[in-house]
Write a protein that holds these residues in place. Structure first.
Motif, mmCIF file in Angstrom:
data_model
loop_
_atom_site.group_PDB
_atom_site.id
_atom_site.type_symbol
_atom_site.label_atom_id
_atom_site.label_comp_id
_atom_site.label_asym_id
_atom_site.label_seq_id
_atom_site.Cartn_x
_atom_site.Cartn_y
_atom_site.Cartn_z
ATOM 1 N N SER A 210 0.800 -1.221 0.000
ATOM 2 C CA SER A 210 0.000 0.000 0.000
ATOM 3 C C SER A 210 0.836 1.275 0.000
ATOM 4 C CB SER A 210 -0.929 0.019 1.222
ATOM 5 O OG SER A 210 -0.177 -0.016 2.420
ATOM 6 N N ILE A 211 2.125 1.156 0.313
ATOM 7 C CA ILE A 211 3.013 2.323 0.344
ATOM 8 C C ILE A 211 4.286 1.965 -0.412
ATOM 9 C CG2 ILE A 211 4.277 3.958 1.778
ATOM 10 C CD1 ILE A 211 2.386 3.289 4.060
ATOM 11 N N ALA A 212 4.661 2.798 -1.376
ATOM 12 C CA ALA A 212 5.879 2.553 -2.160
ATOM 13 C C ALA A 212 6.844 3.710 -1.987
ATOM 14 C CB ALA A 212 5.547 2.362 -3.633
ATOM 15 N N LEU A 213 8.133 3.376 -1.980
ATOM 16 C CA LEU A 213 9.179 4.386 -1.907
ATOM 17 C C LEU A 213 10.098 4.179 -3.103
ATOM 18 C CD1 LEU A 213 10.156 6.659 0.109
ATOM 19 C CD2 LEU A 213 11.853 5.009 0.869
ATOM 20 N N VAL A 214 10.204 5.190 -3.959
ATOM 21 C CA VAL A 214 11.039 5.090 -5.158
ATOM 22 C C VAL A 214 11.865 6.369 -5.278
ATOM 23 C CG1 VAL A 214 9.427 3.587 -6.385
ATOM 24 C CG2 VAL A 214 9.199 6.071 -6.601
ATOM 25 N N PRO A 215 13.028 6.313 -5.940
ATOM 26 C CA PRO A 215 13.839 7.526 -6.088
ATOM 27 C C PRO A 215 13.195 8.505 -7.058
ATOM 28 C CG PRO A 215 14.815 5.695 -7.295
ATOM 29 C CD PRO A 215 13.688 5.121 -6.517
ATOM 30 N N VAL A 216 13.393 9.777 -6.801
ATOM 31 C CA VAL A 216 12.931 10.802 -7.741
ATOM 32 C C VAL A 216 13.611 10.606 -9.087
ATOM 33 C CG1 VAL A 216 12.959 13.281 -8.232
ATOM 34 C CG2 VAL A 216 12.403 12.468 -5.922
ATOM 35 N N ASP A 217 14.920 10.353 -9.070
ATOM 36 C CA ASP A 217 15.709 10.114 -10.268
ATOM 37 C C ASP A 217 16.547 8.857 -10.055
ATOM 38 O OD1 ASP A 217 17.391 10.066 -12.436
ATOM 39 O OD2 ASP A 217 18.115 12.137 -12.210
ATOM 40 N N PRO A 218 16.215 7.741 -10.731
ATOM 41 C CA PRO A 218 16.978 6.505 -10.531
ATOM 42 C C PRO A 218 18.469 6.656 -10.808
ATOM 43 C CG PRO A 218 14.957 6.071 -11.737
ATOM 44 C CD PRO A 218 15.103 7.560 -11.668
ATOM 45 N N GLU A 219 18.834 7.629 -11.651
ATOM 46 C CA GLU A 219 20.238 7.839 -11.987
ATOM 47 C C GLU A 219 20.965 8.689 -10.953
ATOM 48 O OE1 GLU A 219 21.653 6.338 -14.497
ATOM 49 O OE2 GLU A 219 19.762 5.415 -15.098
ATOM 50 N N ASP A 220 20.205 9.376 -10.121
ATOM 51 C CA ASP A 220 20.819 10.260 -9.128
ATOM 52 C C ASP A 220 19.967 10.233 -7.863
ATOM 53 O OD1 ASP A 220 22.154 12.154 -7.687
ATOM 54 O OD2 ASP A 220 21.611 13.865 -8.959
ATOM 55 N N THR A 221 20.258 9.274 -6.964
ATOM 56 C CA THR A 221 19.446 9.116 -5.754
ATOM 57 C C THR A 221 19.603 10.293 -4.790
ATOM 58 O OG1 THR A 221 21.239 7.823 -4.750
ATOM 59 C CG2 THR A 221 19.500 6.607 -5.885
ATOM 60 N N ALA A 222 20.616 11.127 -5.011
ATOM 61 C CA ALA A 222 20.811 12.283 -4.141
ATOM 62 C C ALA A 222 19.682 13.300 -4.295
ATOM 63 C CB ALA A 222 22.149 12.948 -4.434
ATOM 64 N N ARG A 223 18.903 13.153 -5.368
ATOM 65 C CA ARG A 223 17.802 14.101 -5.585
ATOM 66 C C ARG A 223 16.591 13.800 -4.712
ATOM 67 N NH1 ARG A 223 16.274 14.956 -11.665
ATOM 68 N NH2 ARG A 223 14.945 16.477 -10.590
ATOM 69 N N GLY A 224 16.640 12.710 -3.964
ATOM 70 C CA GLY A 224 15.554 12.431 -3.043
ATOM 71 C C GLY A 224 14.696 11.261 -3.473
ATOM 72 N N ALA A 225 13.582 11.084 -2.742
ATOM 73 C CA ALA A 225 12.695 9.953 -2.993
ATOM 74 C C ALA A 225 11.246 10.403 -2.933
ATOM 75 C CB ALA A 225 12.940 8.852 -1.960
ATOM 76 N N LEU A 226 10.378 9.577 -3.530
ATOM 77 C CA LEU A 226 8.943 9.819 -3.500
ATOM 78 C C LEU A 226 8.277 8.740 -2.655
ATOM 79 C CD1 LEU A 226 8.235 10.633 -7.271
ATOM 80 C CD2 LEU A 226 8.477 12.264 -5.376
ATOM 81 N N LEU A 227 7.497 9.159 -1.677
ATOM 82 C CA LEU A 227 6.699 8.241 -0.873
ATOM 83 C C LEU A 227 5.289 8.262 -1.444
ATOM 84 C CD1 LEU A 227 6.725 6.419 1.674
ATOM 85 C CD2 LEU A 227 5.882 8.385 2.942
ATOM 86 N N VAL A 228 4.863 7.135 -1.988
ATOM 87 C CA VAL A 228 3.622 7.074 -2.756
ATOM 88 C C VAL A 228 2.593 6.221 -2.037
ATOM 89 C CG1 VAL A 228 2.596 6.431 -4.971
ATOM 90 C CG2 VAL A 228 4.949 7.294 -4.889
ATOM 91 N N ARG A 229 1.397 6.775 -1.856
ATOM 92 C CA ARG A 229 0.277 6.039 -1.271
ATOM 93 C C ARG A 229 -0.888 5.926 -2.258
ATOM 94 N NH1 ARG A 229 1.019 6.015 4.451
ATOM 95 N NH2 ARG A 229 2.629 7.465 5.125
ATOM 96 N N GLU A 230 -0.745 6.514 -3.423
ATOM 97 C CA GLU A 230 -1.801 6.495 -4.432
ATOM 98 C C GLU A 230 -1.939 5.080 -4.995
ATOM 99 O OE1 GLU A 230 -4.875 8.362 -6.137
ATOM 100 O OE2 GLU A 230 -3.385 9.410 -4.916
ATOM 101 N N ASP A 231 -3.155 4.511 -4.908
ATOM 102 C CA ASP A 231 -3.368 3.103 -5.239
ATOM 103 C C ASP A 231 -2.879 2.734 -6.639
ATOM 104 O OD1 ASP A 231 -4.475 2.830 -2.767
ATOM 105 O OD2 ASP A 231 -6.556 2.847 -3.446
ATOM 106 N N GLY A 232 -3.205 3.563 -7.632
ATOM 107 C CA GLY A 232 -2.819 3.239 -9.001
ATOM 108 C C GLY A 232 -1.313 3.210 -9.195
ATOM 109 N N LEU A 233 -0.621 4.172 -8.607
ATOM 110 C CA LEU A 233 0.834 4.222 -8.734
ATOM 111 C C LEU A 233 1.491 3.066 -7.979
ATOM 112 C CD1 LEU A 233 1.428 8.068 -8.347
ATOM 113 C CD2 LEU A 233 1.446 6.721 -10.444
ATOM 114 N N VAL A 234 0.972 2.771 -6.782
ATOM 115 C CA VAL A 234 1.525 1.645 -6.015
ATOM 116 C C VAL A 234 1.329 0.343 -6.783
ATOM 117 C CG1 VAL A 234 1.327 0.291 -3.895
ATOM 118 C CG2 VAL A 234 1.240 2.787 -3.788
ATOM 119 N N ALA A 235 0.178 0.180 -7.444
ATOM 120 C CA ALA A 235 -0.083 -1.029 -8.224
ATOM 121 C C ALA A 235 0.936 -1.187 -9.345
ATOM 122 C CB ALA A 235 -1.497 -0.987 -8.792
ATOM 123 N N ASN A 236 1.316 -0.087 -9.986
ATOM 124 C CA ASN A 236 2.325 -0.154 -11.063
ATOM 125 C C ASN A 236 3.695 -0.543 -10.500
ATOM 126 O OD1 ASN A 236 0.729 0.475 -13.293
ATOM 127 N ND2 ASN A 236 0.872 2.671 -12.898
#
Length: 324
Positions: A210-236
């Motif tokens: 139900s909660i996903a954590l992904v990098p803002v930029d996979p090539e540069d993790t220093a740019r931060g991360a996105l904490l996603v709770r939106e059902d459609g995005l988590v499903a993807n």
């Protein structure tokens, strides 16, 4: 003993019977300076807890201190787990409370951007601590530092003890780093499912589906991360994880060349040292923060690794090899 759930009168009664086994309760209220009703209630609860045993009509004896502390500790841990489960189950209130929001706020995407590295780490720790069912991860790291392992171990072990499923995918190149392999084997021995892939470029964490954590930029993790709770995005994100998981290979229990190990893992080393120091498996398991079943499984693995017929021989062979 208040930290183990005993009141002051209960502790006084227990200590009395520890000093004076098989004695009667008739006059101990006078000896202990307690009300007779307090003594009766204390005796009743101590018997219910199994730390005081009836030995005859009106006579009692205290259980062994080691057994008593273990029993009370287990009871406290069970209560803490029940309380944690009760608190985390309150998540169903989110939907009810969200109905109180204005429609435009309730329909807004539930995405949080985390820019600070320390904040990301703290959020990961919190999500792992409160996970109830499953943690999924894809990590491109090729080695873990001792600091990484020391930080991750208590969180991972706590999750596995609570029955949280852990599935992780990492690159095959991580198998070339012995400390990392040792820690992964340690997790696998406690129930974690681990697979390896030829190429891992994604970085994914999913908690309770139900909660996903992904990098803002996979090539540069220093740019931060996105904490996603939106059902459609988590499903993807979940679909991507399952694809990576299905294409990955099972984590090899031993070296790829088919040979057995010639050294214990880090956890096995700690079990070995504990096995030679303490008299009971329950004590060793508690010191290492693992279940008794897991502790005994590691003892059996060590005896097989050493070629020992029993624990005394295992200790002797381990000393000969310089492991302890």
């Amino acid at each position: 003993m208040s930290g183990l759930g005993l009141s002051a009168p209960e502790e006084a009664v227990y200590r009395h019977f520890l000093r004076n086994p098989d004695t009667s309760v008739d006059e101990i209220h006078t000896l202990l300076g307690l009300d007779q009703r307090e003594v009766g209630e204390s005796v009743h609860r101590l018997c219910a807890l199994g730390v005081l045993n009836r030995t005859g009509p009106g006579a009692f004896a205290a259980a062994d201190p080691e057994t008593t502390v273990e029993r009370l500790t287990d009871l406290c841990l069970r209560e803490l787990h029940r309380e944690l489960a009760r608190v985390t189950q309150a998540r169903h209130l989110v939907a009810e409370l969200r109905q109180e929001q204005p429609q435009e706020a309730a329909s807004a995407p539930r995405i949080e951007r985390l820019a600070d590295v320390e904040r990301i780490r703290d959020r990961i720790d919190d999500l792992a601590f409160f996970a109830r069912e499953e943690i999924l991860s894809v990590e491109p790291y090729v080695e873990l530092t001792p600091e990484n392992i020391a930080h991750a171990r208590p969180l991972d072990q706590r999750c596995l003890r609570r029955g949280v499923r852990i599935r992780s995918v990492l690159p095959c190149t991580a198998l070339d780093h012995p400390p990392t392999v040792g820690y992964l084997r340690e997790l696998a021995s406690q129930g974690a499912q681990i697979r390896v892939a030829q190429t891992v470029t994604e970085r994914i964490l999913v908690y309770d589906r139900s909660i996903a954590l992904v990098p803002v930029d996979p090539e540069d993790t220093a740019r931060g991360a996105l904490l996603v709770r939106e059902d459609g995005l988590v499903a993807n994100v979940l679909a991507l994880f399952e694809k990576i998981w299905s294409e990955a290979e099972p984590f090899p229990p031993y070296d790829e060349d088919g040979g057995g190990r010639d050294q214990p893992t880090e956890l096995e080393q700690r079990v070995l040292e504990s096995m030679c120091r303490v008299s009971k498996d329950e004590i060793g398991a508690r010191e290492l923060g693992i279940s008794v079943r897991t502790y005994r499984r590691h003892v059996a693995d060590l005896m097989q690794l050493l070629g020992a017929a029993g624990r005394p021989q295992a200790a002797l062979l381990a000393r000969e090899r310089g492991w302890i």
